[in-house]
Design an enzyme around this catalytic site. Structure first.
Site, PDB file in Angstrom:
ATOM      1  N   ASP A 224     -62.125 -31.556  59.370  1.00  0.00           N
ATOM      2  CA  ASP A 224     -61.960 -31.503  60.826  1.00  0.00           C
ATOM      3  C   ASP A 224     -60.607 -32.081  61.236  1.00  0.00           C
ATOM      4  OD1 ASP A 224     -63.000 -33.863  59.797  1.00  0.00           O
ATOM      5  OD2 ASP A 224     -64.387 -34.221  61.454  1.00  0.00           O
ATOM      6  N   ASP A 248     -61.042 -20.696  53.731  1.00  0.00           N
ATOM      7  CA  ASP A 248     -61.121 -19.471  54.513  1.00  0.00           C
ATOM      8  C   ASP A 248     -60.648 -19.745  55.946  1.00  0.00           C
ATOM      9  OD1 ASP A 248     -61.745 -16.989  55.525  1.00  0.00           O
ATOM     10  OD2 ASP A 248     -63.871 -17.057  55.016  1.00  0.00           O
ATOM     11  N   ASP A 252     -56.558 -19.072  57.647  1.00  0.00           N
ATOM     12  CA  ASP A 252     -56.410 -18.209  58.831  1.00  0.00           C
ATOM     13  C   ASP A 252     -55.741 -18.972  59.975  1.00  0.00           C
ATOM     14  OD1 ASP A 252     -57.455 -15.995  57.656  1.00  0.00           O
ATOM     15  OD2 ASP A 252     -59.329 -15.960  58.769  1.00  0.00           O
TER      16      ASP A 252
END
Length: 357
Positions: A224, A248, A252
């Site tokens: 986080d 993943d 991005d």
């Protein structure tokens, strides 16, 4: 040096962008005195049209005997109605599996020439953005067992298992440390060790591997916080290594904040198998065959291949420098067009990069 490369142009704009990338590869070979032979193979929609499946056995064979694999792009709306088991994207997942490619390297680089497209504040952009996310590709929660759906206590439920063993963690960590040695010698391992048992093992093993790389600085962040830091100050990162799910999401996030997703290459690597190098953008079927596509991400994928598959750092640097020079000269394809710049087609952009090499 002589190397053999399996080339999979794929679908949509794939054949066009690959054509320019191969011209750049030939220019590098001529400049530095190497020989690169290539063999074309079918994947994705083009393979479905020709053979009925997205990954013919001949393609797997051609890839396995090559020293590296170059991929254009797969997919398009004309195959969207097919059964999911034979969709073009299955070809990409299938070849990664067939070559045991467990490490995905996604650079996020802010090209100074394209700083205006970056989604971050100018003062943050000014500090630079040049990092690689090393994502574990074949383990973690996407592949862990048990996984499934059903009814528990009369309620619909779904479950997945996040599992990593020490070998899986150690091998992805080694890829990250090796990549960092070719860069600024900093690795940040991202986990959730304050909550997840699997992350505590992850952190332990990464630290053990780190002892073999005393020249590389190792730090740790919870996922986080890492997501927040990527937006707050991405200049602090060099190489980020993390598991499948976190990788993943973070890769991005990292690529999109650069504002030029059509510019970014990627690499998928295995142990002793040929690596797979491809742009991260899609097949853009709406502009296919019109000489409009941006070939730079594929050209930069060639640079990644030279660096990570063949350890040809000077050659990789030469390609990257030629791309920067081309942008600095004011040349743009439609996707990165800015006011006052010169718009070029796919072929013309490739020719400029070759010229600048």
């Amino acid at each position: 040096m002589h190397k053999h490369i399996c080339v999979m142009p794929g679908d949509g704009i794939g054949p066009e962008i690959m054509g320019e990338a191969l011209k750049v590869l030939k220019a590098v070979a001529d400049k530095f005195g190497h020989t690169f032979t290539t063999e074309n193979a079918l994947i994705g929609g083009s393979a479905i049209d020709a053979t009925g499946g997205p990954l013919p056995e001949a393609t797997v064979t051609a890839c396995r005997k090559a020293d590296a694999v170059l991929l254009g792009a797969v997919g398009g709306p004309r195959w969207d109605t097919l059964d999911p088991s034979i969709r073009p994207e299955k070809g990409l997942l299938g070849i990664r599996k067939a070559l045991s490619l467990f490490a995905n390297l996604r650079p996020a680089t802010l090209f100074p020439e394209l700083a205006g497209a970056c989604l971050l504040r100018p003062d943050i952009v000014g500090r630079g953005l040049d990092l690689i996310v090393v994502r574990e590709l074949t383990g973690g929660i996407y592949f862990g067992k048990p996984a499934g759906t059903g009814v528990r206590d009369g309620k619909r439920a779904g479950w997945n298992t996040m599992v990593y063993d020490e070998e899986e963690i150690a091998r992805i960590a080694r890829v990250a440390f090796e990549a960092a040695r070719k860069r600024r010698k900093k690795v940040c391992s991202v986990d959730k060790a304050n909550v997840l048992d699997v992350s505590r093992v992850w952190r332990e093993v990464v630290m053990e591997v780190g002892r073999d790389y005393p020249d590389v600085e190792l730090t740790h962040l919870y996922v986080d916080n890492a997501a927040m830091q990527l937006v707050r100050d991405p200049s602090q990162f060099d190489v980020i290594v993390t598991g499948n799910l976190f990788g993943d999401i973070l890769s991005d996030e990292a690529s999109v904040i650069t504002g030029s997703i059509g510019m970014l290459p990627s690499a998928s690597l295995g142990a002793g198998n040929p690596g797979l190098f491809e742009p991260i953008h899609g097949s853009a079927p709406d502009i296919a065959g019109q000489n409009l596509a941006n070939p730079l991400a594929t050209i930069l994928s060639v640079a990644m291949m030279l660096r990570h598959a063949f350890s040809l750092d000077a050659e990789a640097n030469a390609i990257e420098k030629a791309v920067h020079t081309t942008l600095r000269q004011g040349f743009r394809t439609g996707d990165i067009m800015e006011e006052g710049k010169t718009r070029l087609g796919t072929v013309e952009m490739g020719a400029r990069v070759v010229e600048n090499l």
